[in-house]
Enzyme design. Structure first.
Site, PDB file in Angstrom:
ATOM      1  N   SER A   1       0.923  -1.213   0.234  1.00 38.29           N
ATOM      2  CA  SER A   1       0.343   0.078   0.088  1.00 38.29           C
ATOM      3  C   SER A   1       0.602   1.005  -0.581  1.00 38.29           C
ATOM      4  CB  SER A   1      -1.222  -0.764   1.424  1.00 38.29           C
ATOM      5  OG  SER A   1      -1.737   0.521   0.736  1.00 38.29           O
TER       6      SER A   1
ATOM      7  N   HIS B   1      -6.499  -6.473  -1.140  1.00 32.30           N
ATOM      8  CA  HIS B   1      -5.005  -5.463  -0.941  1.00 32.30           C
ATOM      9  C   HIS B   1      -4.459  -6.125   0.166  1.00 32.30           C
ATOM     10  CE1 HIS B   1      -4.012  -1.446  -1.112  1.00 32.30           C
ATOM     11  NE2 HIS B   1      -3.593  -1.004   0.967  1.00 32.30           N
TER      12      HIS B   1
ATOM     13  N   ASP C   1      -8.460  -5.911  -5.613  1.00 27.35           N
ATOM     14  CA  ASP C   1      -8.224  -4.994  -4.227  1.00 27.35           C
ATOM     15  C   ASP C   1      -8.410  -3.394  -6.113  1.00 27.35           C
ATOM     16  OD1 ASP C   1      -7.596  -2.552  -3.427  1.00 27.35           O
ATOM     17  OD2 ASP C   1      -5.450  -2.843  -3.667  1.00 27.35           O
TER      18      ASP C   1
END
Lengths: 359, 359
Positions: free
Chosen positions: B6, B261, B206
């Protein structure tokens, strides 16, 4: 009601139009529902590479090559009939090789592929576990094929009497005998103006008859339907977002999130709820009872689930007794099938001697 | 090795560049791996609506409106900073309302959303069941937050000594104190030419830091990396297609099919295999032992699983005895927690008295 899926995107509009134009006495047609419907060969096939690229099946390089060399072409010619001789055909072939759908389930992108050895034709693999709120495992079609190919089964259901035929899911030998139609779109003006209830639904992780193509023939590339209720999420009885829905004039389009080509197989609760709301109406279906599964408790949809019950003691003895009985049963099962038992659904039973035949 | 995911798409390239330019004595940097990396605000944010439309989150009408009114704009201004005053902003607002990410998990499109009542702050919901080959349920973040917010836990791990702070996953108060950078791309030329092993990987369901944006900054819209090994499927130790991979000069890009994710949370086996192959090499990892799960037997990847073992009888008595013992244990558990037990993973234990603290 008439319903079906996949190639039913062709024959249901044809049948419905016929029933609208020439109603059968005694048959009051109320509506139709079609899932992941193959409807217009050009539009559906042209959506394929857009869908594949955007779902990470093919490379950006291949996608750009297709965009460059396949402009204004009907990709069906290449994808379905192997008429690929030029740059466009080469680009499509490369893209298809990249996606590797031999080892991917293109009908359910997030699920497992059945990798059963084709030599194995018995029903010994009979434990089928839920993937996601569904009880259909990746090899269910293999089991069904083996089951339906057995002579005693075919005799019991009076199929092909006195002939043993290897059953298959899609028998293209049959469809190739008949002349083909390439689009059901010309049927829609008539059937949409007949005042029927109409539902087109799409499991959104099916890449084969994908929702992008379906949406295109409903709107910009085909019917140009007018929006009546805007696109919005819909929710299952488990309080989970189940997909999205949009109402056009005389037709509703609904997606089922995370479902493949066979919606009820992998999203049985959301599928059931969708169908019952379609048939009985949005208000009525809200009052129906639906099965619950463990994930509803895990997600907190049923907050009372883990509350401790303090007035317990009496029934506890019953549970212990039941557990002891269970232990004996479990032991008995182990006696026959030793170890390897899993906490899985048991969907199909092996052993040809147990089939019911009519007296 | 350096790894993260991320927002690590920003700080890992910065850290890596620093270590390349000014190596630390005693630290031999071998490589880095970043998952679903937020890397370039403009490219990543501009991929959002393409991804959302192609995954059935927003309508075709909204998507067309965005394409028309948002040409040549950096959508981050609207999506992240609420600077939406014109037609483009309005179209984006409508699209976001349609997608309804309050009730959808945008980080894992095919999974459930945690719908635990925010008022519930205890750890009573402690049964966490696998969704798909993973043991992390939709409410795991809630459990973690509750757990890490407890004073005795914070004392035990020496966090915020003598202060009780409500822990949260992403504390934006911290990031807002510092000046921001909007792209890590300028760092790549240096770190890619340093001869490191480099892996960029993306869970492909994601929607937030989606693979389409990542692929764009690696190729056409950013680094324009040269393809060394073409896009092709890769497979997990369970013989299932695990995603796709493409090697560019000095960097590998790999997707993990059906992962969100947090890749290891929902595809733990494929995630582990990916990381071990990255660190130990493609040949070495093939010889490692990996855990198996039931779905490998259901899919037929382990064909011996259901073979009947004919030399059974001796150990069967042991199993029956074990089953009887099990029944007593089960009864005991039921005594305390009555009914509602499910065949689920137990991940977190409730009851603050059991936490270990240092002597």
């Amino acid at each position: 009601y008439i319903t079906g899926e996949s190639y039913a995107g062709i024959y249901i509009p044809f049948l419905t139009e016929k029933l609208v134009k020439a109603p059968l006495s005694g048959v009051e047609l109320k509506g139709f529902a079609i899932g992941n419907p193959f409807t217009d060969e050009a539009i559906d096939s042209n959506s394929q590479m857009d869908y594949d690229y955007n779902h990470g099946l093919i490379s950006i390089e291949s996608y750009k090559a297709i965009q460059k060399s396949c402009q204004n072409k009907v990709l069906a010619q290449c994808l379905y009939y192997d008429r690929c001789s030029d740059d466009c055909g080469k680009a499509l072939d490369e893209a298809n090789a990249e996606a590797n759908t031999t080892y991917l389930d293109p009908y359910y992108l997030v699920g497992d592929k059945c990798v059963l050895d084709d030599q194995i034709t018995t029903l010994q693999y009979h434990y089928v576990r839920p993937l996601h709120r569904g009880t259909v495992g990746p090899c269910s079609a293999n089991f069904a094929t083996t089951y339906l190919s057995q002579e005693n089964v075919q005799q019991a259901i009076h199929a092909f009497e006195n002939t043993t035929i290897s059953w298959s899911q899609c028998n293209f030998n049959i469809s190739e005998i008949y002349s083909r139609t390439y689009s059901a779109l010309p049927k829609y003006p008539t059937i949409l103006s007949a005042g029927l209830k109409a539902l087109i639904y799409s499991g959104d992780v099916d890449s084969v008859v994908n929702f992008i193509g379906t949406q295109r023939w409903l709107t910009t590339d085909g019917l140009n339907l007018t929006v009546k209720d805007k696109w919005h999420a819909w929710f299952g009885p488990d309080k989970q977002l189940a997909g999205y829905t949009e109402r056009y004039t005389n037709l509703t389009f609904t997606t089922i999130k995370g479902a493949g080509h066979m919606v009820p197989a992998v999203r049985p609760l959301h599928g059931l709820y969708l169908f019952e709301c379609f048939i009985y109406g949005e208000q009525a279906c809200k009052n129906f009872d639906y099965p619950k599964d463990e994930l509803e408790y895990v997600s907190g949809a049923e907050p009372d689930y883990f509350d401790d019950d303090s007035s317990v003691s009496f029934t506890v003895y019953l549970y212990i007794a039941a557990a002891a009985v269970l232990a004996v049963i479990v032991g008995g099962v182990w006696w026959q099938r030793i170890s390897r038992r899993k906490t899985a659904y048991v969907e199909l039973k092996s052993g040809a001697t147990t089939y019911q035949t009519q007296p």
